[in-house]
Design a protein around this motif. Structure first.
Motif: not given
Lengths: 394, 177
Positions: A99, A130, A133-136, A164-165
């Protein structure tokens, strides 16, 4: 060439002392880390990589994401093994480190080496996934070392939560003769979703395999793309020509084959028994050929494995080839194309020419090839004669 | 749409800021890959009711919109359905690259709870004083109307004016005496 910031989480717990991945699990990990850093930096010079350890006294960031390979290699030096791996904390600290990366345009990726048992609950891991994923943030998991109850399941659940994909991957590496880093080279972790790092990975794979190139024609497309292309094109042209010629031959051969059906089964068995000595490359080739043709026929499978002790001598090779061709052609019309191909003399001769140790000009080879062209019944008589002779030779 | 039309008619100086969005920097966290942000933001896509922006892992969305020039934000429209349209919306001006973890670190420039009217197209007027000098806007959709797992947004439109441009129509020729 994805612009990426990667955090690698290393397992330096007590379980890493084990030597089942030579020289030790920890050393294998260190090599893999070096390889990954190199690959990432090479695929895009602006990529950054950081390293943290998950075990020991606690999660510790050794180096924040940097593009300086030297720093990363230096920090791997002098690491101590001990303690227990804390997967959840490790991933969360990695996320935090990402981050605060300097270049916000970089995609975030975490690579985890999970070599010791995972003590967290599946739910905890799913929640972490999760959040990632939310924070890519994408996650790659290298599952090696200990395999206790539920570890694989937990890691798969974690991956499912993050994925994700198909941008996140998990690889399971069992202990074996191959080094951890070598196995990793062929995984999507290195090939980077099909883009970017494949060049580095491909050349590293070639080097690691000790000169045995995995490439189609023994030529690295990266080193010599024009040659590789020329080879590929000429091979395709040859194939097309063969198929056209094979179709003509097939019409003739199908008539012949119908006549000799009953005798074929016994002939093939004898021929494969007789053909017992060969070098391995020929075995594999034969086996692959035969198996690809013989899929619908289960009875053929036994003969295929026998054929793995295939002929050292050319006539036996051609013989076995030809007989298995006949058999499968009778079994399934759908396999007709392949059998036609093999029935075609020129194709067979080109195969033989490509096999080491086989010289198409060898009189015995020529003899066999000539015999293939003649009618099936006289051919089989010849085979009958040859087969007992071969058994005698043994 | 009459409510929206009358709203824009009232605030005649405000334009749709769609033209000033810097599309290369637009980001949306936690969006579903099959229902991404342009479905709600781009001209044409946002009018299409079948195309929505949807959230992925949970119901929150974090949208980052940079602008090509400095603007003043006057009002915005968020359209969605009754059950899964957004409810609490927080706006942050000039905060780059926020993540879900630091949305609570500093107070938003404005907080809005969307009503059903808003979801049908009635614009929400923001605290204009807070949005005088906006280079980038972050929209944090905290939850949706019925607390469902997935939030769906059909349209997002921003209205305001630019700072540097002079209104040429306002310039009048000084008459010679």
């Amino acid at each position: 060439m994805v612009l990426e910031a990667t955090m690698i989480c290393i397992d330096n717990s007590e379980w890493m002392r084990n030597g089942d991945y030579g020289p030790s699990r920890f050393q294998a990990q260190a090599d893999a880390v070096n390889l990954i850093c190199g690959a990432k930096t090479q695929s895009n010079p602006e990529n950054t990589v950081g390293v943290l350890t998950m075990a020991g006294k606690g999660v510790r960031v050794l180096v924040t994401p940097t593009s300086d390979l030297g720093k990363i290699l230096a920090c791997m030096h002098g690491l101590e093994i001990g303690g227990e791996m804390n997967l959840a904390a490790g991933i969360q600290v990695a996320q935090l480190a990402l981050k605060h990366r300097q270049n916000k345009k970089q995609q975030q990726r975490i690579i985890v080496f999970a070599g010791s048992p995972v003590k967290h609950e599946k739910k905890t891991l799913e929640m972490i996934g999760k959040k990632l994923k939310k924070n890519s943030v994408t996650l790659d998991i290298v599952n090696f070392g200990e395999d206790d109850e539920g570890k694989t399941e937990k890691l798969e659940a974690l991956l499912a939560a993050v994925n994700n994909n198909d941008t996140s991957h998990i690889v399971h590496i069992p202990a074996g003769p191959n080094a951890l880093s070598d196995v990793l080279l062929s995984t999507p972790i290195f090939t980077g979703d099909g883009e970017g790092g494949s060049g580095f990975a491909a050349s590293a794979a070639a080097a690691a395999a000790g000169g045995i190139s995995g490439f189609e024609f023994g030529v690295d497309p990266n080193l010599d793309p024009e040659l590789a292309l020329a080879l590929r094109v000429s091979m395709e042209e040859e194939r097309a020509r063969q198929e056209a010629a094979a179709k003509k031959a097939a019409e003739e051969s199908s008539k012949q084959e119908k006549g000799g059906e009953e005798q074929d089964a016994t002939m093939t068995e004898r021929a494969s028994e007789g053909a017992s000595e060969a070098d391995n490359k020929k075995n594999e080739f034969l086996q692959a050929l035969a198996m690809s043709m013989d899929e619908p026929a289960s009875s053929q499978d036994l003969q295929d494995t026998e054929m793995s002790d295939a002929a050292a001598e050319d006539p036996e090779l051609a013989l076995a080839l030809q007989l298995s061709v006949q058999d499968s052609a009778k079994d399934s019309s759908s396999q007709a194309d392949m059998s036609k191909l093999l029935a075609d003399q020129s194709f067979v001769s080109s195969i033989l020419a490509s096999l080491p140790g086989v010289d198409p000009n060898n009189p015995s080879v020529k003899e066999v090839l000539a015999s293939m062209q003649s009618q099936s019944e006289p051919r089989q008589k010849q085979d009958e004669d040859k087969a007992p002779k071969e058994e005698d030779k043994k | 749409m009459s409510a929206a039309e009358s709203a824009t008619a009232i605030h005649r100086n405000q334009v749709d800021l769609l033209d000033f969005i810097d599309w290369s920097g637009v980001e949306c966290l936690n969006q579903s890959s099959s229902h991404p942000l342009p479905n709600a933001l781009k001209q044409g896509y946002r009018e299409d009711e079948g195309l929505n922006l949807e959230s992925d892992a949970d119901e929150q969305l974090l949208i980052y919109i940079p602008f090509t020039q400095v603007i003043k934000l006057h009002s915005f429209v968020v359209m969605g359905s009754e059950e899964d349209g957004p409810k609490t919306v927080k706006l942050f001006a000039n905060r780059e690259h926020m993540g879900f973890s630091n949305v609570s670190d500093f107070p938003p420039s404005d907080t809005v709870v969307l009503s059903q009217d808003n979801l049908k197209g009635k614009p929400v007027i923001v605290k204009y004083v807070k949005f005088q000098n906006v280079r980038s806007l972050t929209i944090f959709i905290e939850d949706n109307q019925s607390g469902l797992e997935i939030t769906k947004v059909q349209k997002i439109a921003l209205y305001g004016s630019t700072v540097e441009t002079t209104d040429m129509k306002g310039l009048k020729k000084i008459e010679d005496h």
